[in-house]
Motif scaffolding. Structure first.
Motif, mmCIF file in Angstrom:
data_model
loop_
_atom_site.group_PDB
_atom_site.id
_atom_site.type_symbol
_atom_site.label_atom_id
_atom_site.label_comp_id
_atom_site.label_asym_id
_atom_site.label_seq_id
_atom_site.Cartn_x
_atom_site.Cartn_y
_atom_site.Cartn_z
ATOM 1 N N THR A 88 0.830 -1.211 0.000
ATOM 2 C CA THR A 88 0.000 0.000 0.000
ATOM 3 C C THR A 88 0.859 1.254 0.000
ATOM 4 O OG1 THR A 88 -1.731 -1.177 1.199
ATOM 5 C CG2 THR A 88 -1.819 1.234 1.236
ATOM 6 N N LEU A 89 1.917 1.274 0.784
ATOM 7 C CA LEU A 89 2.812 2.433 0.827
ATOM 8 C C LEU A 89 3.502 2.655 -0.523
ATOM 9 C CD1 LEU A 89 4.436 2.007 4.353
ATOM 10 C CD2 LEU A 89 2.786 3.754 3.632
ATOM 11 N N VAL A 90 3.956 1.598 -1.165
ATOM 12 C CA VAL A 90 4.610 1.723 -2.466
ATOM 13 C C VAL A 90 3.630 2.251 -3.506
ATOM 14 C CG1 VAL A 90 5.623 0.405 -4.376
ATOM 15 C CG2 VAL A 90 6.411 0.018 -2.040
ATOM 16 N N ILE A 91 2.436 1.690 -3.559
ATOM 17 C CA ILE A 91 1.431 2.122 -4.537
ATOM 18 C C ILE A 91 1.039 3.572 -4.303
ATOM 19 C CG2 ILE A 91 -0.965 1.789 -5.243
ATOM 20 C CD1 ILE A 91 -0.475 -1.247 -4.827
ATOM 21 N N THR A 92 0.937 3.972 -3.056
ATOM 22 C CA THR A 92 0.501 5.328 -2.724
ATOM 23 C C THR A 92 1.574 6.381 -2.985
ATOM 24 O OG1 THR A 92 -0.934 4.422 -1.018
ATOM 25 C CG2 THR A 92 -0.458 6.778 -0.903
ATOM 26 N N PHE A 93 2.812 6.098 -2.624
ATOM 27 C CA PHE A 93 3.838 7.138 -2.638
ATOM 28 C C PHE A 93 4.873 7.022 -3.754
ATOM 29 C CE2 PHE A 93 2.412 7.019 1.824
ATOM 30 C CZ PHE A 93 1.941 8.319 1.912
ATOM 31 N N TYR A 94 4.940 5.928 -4.471
ATOM 32 C CA TYR A 94 5.936 5.766 -5.526
ATOM 33 C C TYR A 94 5.430 6.415 -6.806
ATOM 34 C CZ TYR A 94 9.159 3.667 -8.833
ATOM 35 O OH TYR A 94 10.091 3.481 -9.816
ATOM 36 N N LYS A 95 6.187 7.386 -7.327
ATOM 37 C CA LYS A 95 5.803 8.079 -8.555
ATOM 38 C C LYS A 95 6.388 7.331 -9.748
ATOM 39 C CE LYS A 95 5.881 12.637 -10.711
ATOM 40 N NZ LYS A 95 6.504 12.416 -11.982
ATOM 41 N N ASP A 96 5.533 7.033 -10.727
ATOM 42 C CA ASP A 96 6.009 6.363 -11.936
ATOM 43 C C ASP A 96 6.945 7.288 -12.697
ATOM 44 O OD1 ASP A 96 4.624 3.953 -11.703
ATOM 45 O OD2 ASP A 96 2.792 4.851 -12.474
ATOM 46 N N ASP A 97 7.981 6.725 -13.268
ATOM 47 C CA ASP A 97 8.925 7.478 -14.083
ATOM 48 C C ASP A 97 8.809 6.997 -15.524
ATOM 49 O OD1 ASP A 97 10.976 8.960 -15.132
ATOM 50 O OD2 ASP A 97 12.577 7.763 -14.242
ATOM 51 N N PRO A 98 8.135 7.768 -16.383
ATOM 52 C CA PRO A 98 7.938 7.335 -17.765
ATOM 53 C C PRO A 98 9.251 7.081 -18.512
ATOM 54 C CG PRO A 98 6.603 9.267 -17.299
ATOM 55 C CD PRO A 98 7.491 9.043 -16.119
ATOM 56 N N GLN A 99 10.305 7.799 -18.155
ATOM 57 C CA GLN A 99 11.583 7.641 -18.852
ATOM 58 C C GLN A 99 12.205 6.268 -18.589
ATOM 59 O OE1 GLN A 99 12.315 9.990 -20.997
ATOM 60 N NE2 GLN A 99 10.695 11.314 -20.257
ATOM 61 N N ALA A 100 11.872 5.650 -17.464
ATOM 62 C CA ALA A 100 12.466 4.364 -17.105
ATOM 63 C C ALA A 100 11.616 3.171 -17.562
ATOM 64 C CB ALA A 100 12.666 4.301 -15.590
ATOM 65 N N MET A 101 10.471 3.440 -18.162
ATOM 66 C CA MET A 101 9.567 2.366 -18.569
ATOM 67 C C MET A 101 9.968 1.798 -19.927
ATOM 68 S SD MET A 101 5.873 4.028 -17.748
ATOM 69 C CE MET A 101 5.453 4.642 -16.147
ATOM 70 N N ILE A 102 9.611 0.527 -20.145
ATOM 71 C CA ILE A 102 9.757 -0.016 -21.492
ATOM 72 C C ILE A 102 8.656 0.591 -22.349
ATOM 73 C CG2 ILE A 102 10.868 -2.154 -20.730
ATOM 74 C CD1 ILE A 102 8.180 -3.578 -21.132
ATOM 75 N N TRP A 103 8.834 0.573 -23.663
ATOM 76 C CA TRP A 103 7.931 1.339 -24.527
ATOM 77 C C TRP A 103 6.471 0.911 -24.414
ATOM 78 C CZ3 TRP A 103 5.152 -0.899 -28.424
ATOM 79 C CH2 TRP A 103 5.572 -2.142 -28.906
#
Length: 125
Positions: free
Chosen positions: A21-36
């Motif tokens: 729950t803490l990870v889902i709530t506070f972790y911001k996705d980084d589009p630059q680090a995602m696969i396409w």
């Protein structure tokens, strides 16, 4: 012995649920680090949530989605039109991102005014 096992099992599951729950709530996705593929889906979800009811600036889009795949800008007397494209659908596996694979977001003086297929047509006019 069995009571102790269940106690540790419940404690472990509770701790796991708390961390998840803490990870889902506070972790911001980084589009630059995602696969396409993930980035495409991320871009599409964000763009689908846009609304003209809530004013959106180009800076807020750039902060959330990161660098656009394509961008164009022009000035007409006292206004600046800028269109930025984010890839939202895969068409051809050629390693090149084209406009037909992207969704355009049109900004007038930094404020979002239009997005989708009609945005590029409006920009060209």
């Amino acid at each position: 012995m069995l009571k102790k096992f269940f106690r540790y099992l419940i404690l472990g599951l509770g701790l796991y649920a708390l961390i998840a729950t803490l990870v889902i709530t506070f972790y911001k996705d980084d589009p630059q680090a995602m696969i396409w593929q993930d980035r495409e889906a991320f871009n599409k979800r964000y763009i689908e949530k846009l609304s003209l009811e809530q004013p959106t600036t180009i800076n807020s889009v750039l902060d959330y989605l990161g660098s656009p795949d394509l961008t164009f800008a022009k000035r007409n007397s006292d206004e600046v039109l800028q269109i930025i494209f984010y890839r939202t659908q895969h068409k051809t596996s050629d390693g090149i991102t084209t406009i037909d694979e992207c969704t355009g977001l049109l900004f007038k003086n930094g404020q979002l005014i239009l997005w989708g297929p009609s945005a590029y047509k409006k920009y060209q006019d």
